[in-house]
Design a protein around this motif. Structure first.
Motif, PDB file in Angstrom:
ATOM      1  N   ALA A  63      13.918  50.573 -75.239  1.00 49.96           N
ATOM      2  CA  ALA A  63      15.425  51.478 -75.370  1.00 49.96           C
ATOM      3  C   ALA A  63      16.169  50.117 -75.425  1.00 49.96           C
ATOM      4  CB  ALA A  63      15.563  52.428 -74.409  1.00 49.96           C
ATOM      5  N   GLY A  64      17.457  50.491 -76.099  1.00 51.77           N
ATOM      6  CA  GLY A  64      18.607  49.516 -75.744  1.00 51.77           C
ATOM      7  C   GLY A  64      19.895  50.182 -75.900  1.00 51.77           C
ATOM      8  N   ARG A  65      20.674  49.332 -75.492  1.00 56.48           N
ATOM      9  CA  ARG A  65      22.236  49.747 -75.589  1.00 56.48           C
ATOM     10  C   ARG A  65      23.059  48.359 -75.633  1.00 56.48           C
ATOM     11  NH1 ARG A  65      23.760  51.949 -70.644  1.00 56.48           N
ATOM     12  NH2 ARG A  65      24.206  49.693 -69.757  1.00 56.48           N
ATOM     13  N   ALA A  66      24.053  48.322 -76.714  1.00 52.15           N
ATOM     14  CA  ALA A  66      25.147  47.219 -76.796  1.00 52.15           C
ATOM     15  C   ALA A  66      26.518  48.091 -76.732  1.00 52.15           C
ATOM     16  CB  ALA A  66      24.811  46.531 -77.909  1.00 52.15           C
ATOM     17  N   ASN A  79      23.108  52.560 -79.184  1.00 53.13           N
ATOM     18  CA  ASN A  79      21.887  52.855 -78.504  1.00 53.13           C
ATOM     19  C   ASN A  79      20.750  53.133 -79.451  1.00 53.13           C
ATOM     20  OD1 ASN A  79      23.211  53.437 -75.661  1.00 53.13           O
ATOM     21  ND2 ASN A  79      24.141  54.876 -77.042  1.00 53.13           N
ATOM     22  N   PHE A  80      19.652  52.743 -78.875  1.00 60.65           N
ATOM     23  CA  PHE A  80      18.466  53.124 -79.877  1.00 60.65           C
ATOM     24  C   PHE A  80      17.297  53.219 -78.737  1.00 60.65           C
ATOM     25  CE2 PHE A  80      17.804  48.506 -79.043  1.00 60.65           C
ATOM     26  CZ  PHE A  80      16.098  48.374 -78.753  1.00 60.65           C
ATOM     27  N   GLY A  81      16.360  54.063 -79.138  1.00 67.24           N
ATOM     28  CA  GLY A  81      15.001  54.112 -78.671  1.00 67.24           C
ATOM     29  C   GLY A  81      13.833  54.148 -79.386  1.00 67.24           C
ATOM     30  N   GLY A  95       8.730  56.739 -82.687  1.00 69.63           N
ATOM     31  CA  GLY A  95       9.780  57.142 -83.489  1.00 69.63           C
ATOM     32  C   GLY A  95      10.610  56.310 -83.392  1.00 69.63           C
ATOM     33  N   PHE A  96      11.838  56.185 -84.259  1.00 70.65           N
ATOM     34  CA  PHE A  96      12.925  55.302 -83.942  1.00 70.65           C
ATOM     35  C   PHE A  96      14.028  56.232 -83.628  1.00 70.65           C
ATOM     36  CE2 PHE A  96      16.777  52.912 -85.446  1.00 70.65           C
ATOM     37  CZ  PHE A  96      16.922  51.967 -84.283  1.00 70.65           C
ATOM     38  N   PHE A  97      14.938  56.012 -82.513  1.00 69.56           N
ATOM     39  CA  PHE A  97      15.967  57.251 -82.329  1.00 69.56           C
ATOM     40  C   PHE A  97      17.418  56.496 -82.031  1.00 69.56           C
ATOM     41  CE2 PHE A  97      12.036  58.613 -80.777  1.00 69.56           C
ATOM     42  CZ  PHE A  97      11.723  59.956 -81.481  1.00 69.56           C
ATOM     43  N   PRO A  98      18.127  56.352 -82.957  1.00 70.29           N
ATOM     44  CA  PRO A  98      19.339  55.566 -82.819  1.00 70.29           C
ATOM     45  C   PRO A  98      20.658  56.252 -82.551  1.00 70.29           C
ATOM     46  CG  PRO A  98      18.919  55.855 -85.148  1.00 70.29           C
ATOM     47  CD  PRO A  98      17.869  56.468 -84.507  1.00 70.29           C
ATOM     48  N   SER A  99      21.594  56.039 -82.085  1.00 73.66           N
ATOM     49  CA  SER A  99      23.058  56.730 -81.572  1.00 73.66           C
ATOM     50  C   SER A  99      24.153  55.536 -81.572  1.00 73.66           C
ATOM     51  CB  SER A  99      22.952  57.460 -80.577  1.00 73.66           C
ATOM     52  OG  SER A  99      22.978  56.702 -79.346  1.00 73.66           O
ATOM     53  N   TYR A 100      25.381  56.150 -81.926  1.00 79.13           N
ATOM     54  CA  TYR A 100      26.448  55.227 -81.745  1.00 79.13           C
ATOM     55  C   TYR A 100      27.640  55.979 -81.384  1.00 79.13           C
ATOM     56  CZ  TYR A 100      27.873  56.983 -86.423  1.00 79.13           C
ATOM     57  OH  TYR A 100      28.358  57.574 -87.595  1.00 79.13           O
TER      58      TYR A 100
END
Length: 102
Positions: A63-66, A79-81, A95-100
């Motif tokens: 998971a990541g966040r910028a 954000n992504f997972g 699975g790829f789970f992005p958000s912004y």
């Protein structure tokens, strides 16, 4: 298929988590942060009452966040997972789970 219990070792669990963080302010107006997180778990239940409950469970994720901030007034975040577990079909295991946000 057959199933038998072993009473010496009842349950085994492993969990690993590691993270990297970054935080920096530029020219007093611009702020940038990011986080990268890795996690992995493994569980095996030998005290299960039947064959189905005795299957191991393994999962893996990143998971990541910028974030970016201008004068702490205007903010942007991404954000992504990327997560998976072996209980799913091999073609759909991850699975790829992005958000912004703005």
């Amino acid at each position: 298929m057959t199933y038998s219990r072993n009473t010496d070792v009842l349950e085994r669990k492993y969990y690993l988590e590691a993270s990297l963080n970054y935080n920096r302010t530029f020219a007093e107006d611009h702020s940038v942060t990011w986080l990268l997180l890795y996690n992995q778990s493994d569980r095996f239940n030998m005290k299960a009452g039947n064959l189905i409950e005795s299957f191991p469970y393994r999962s893996l994720g990143i998971a990541g966040r910028a974030t970016y901030s201008f004068r702490d007034l205007y903010l942007a975040e991404f954000n992504f997972g990327y997560n998976g577990a072996e209980q799913f079909h091999p073609d759909k295991r991850f699975g790829f789970f992005p958000s912004y946000g703005l």
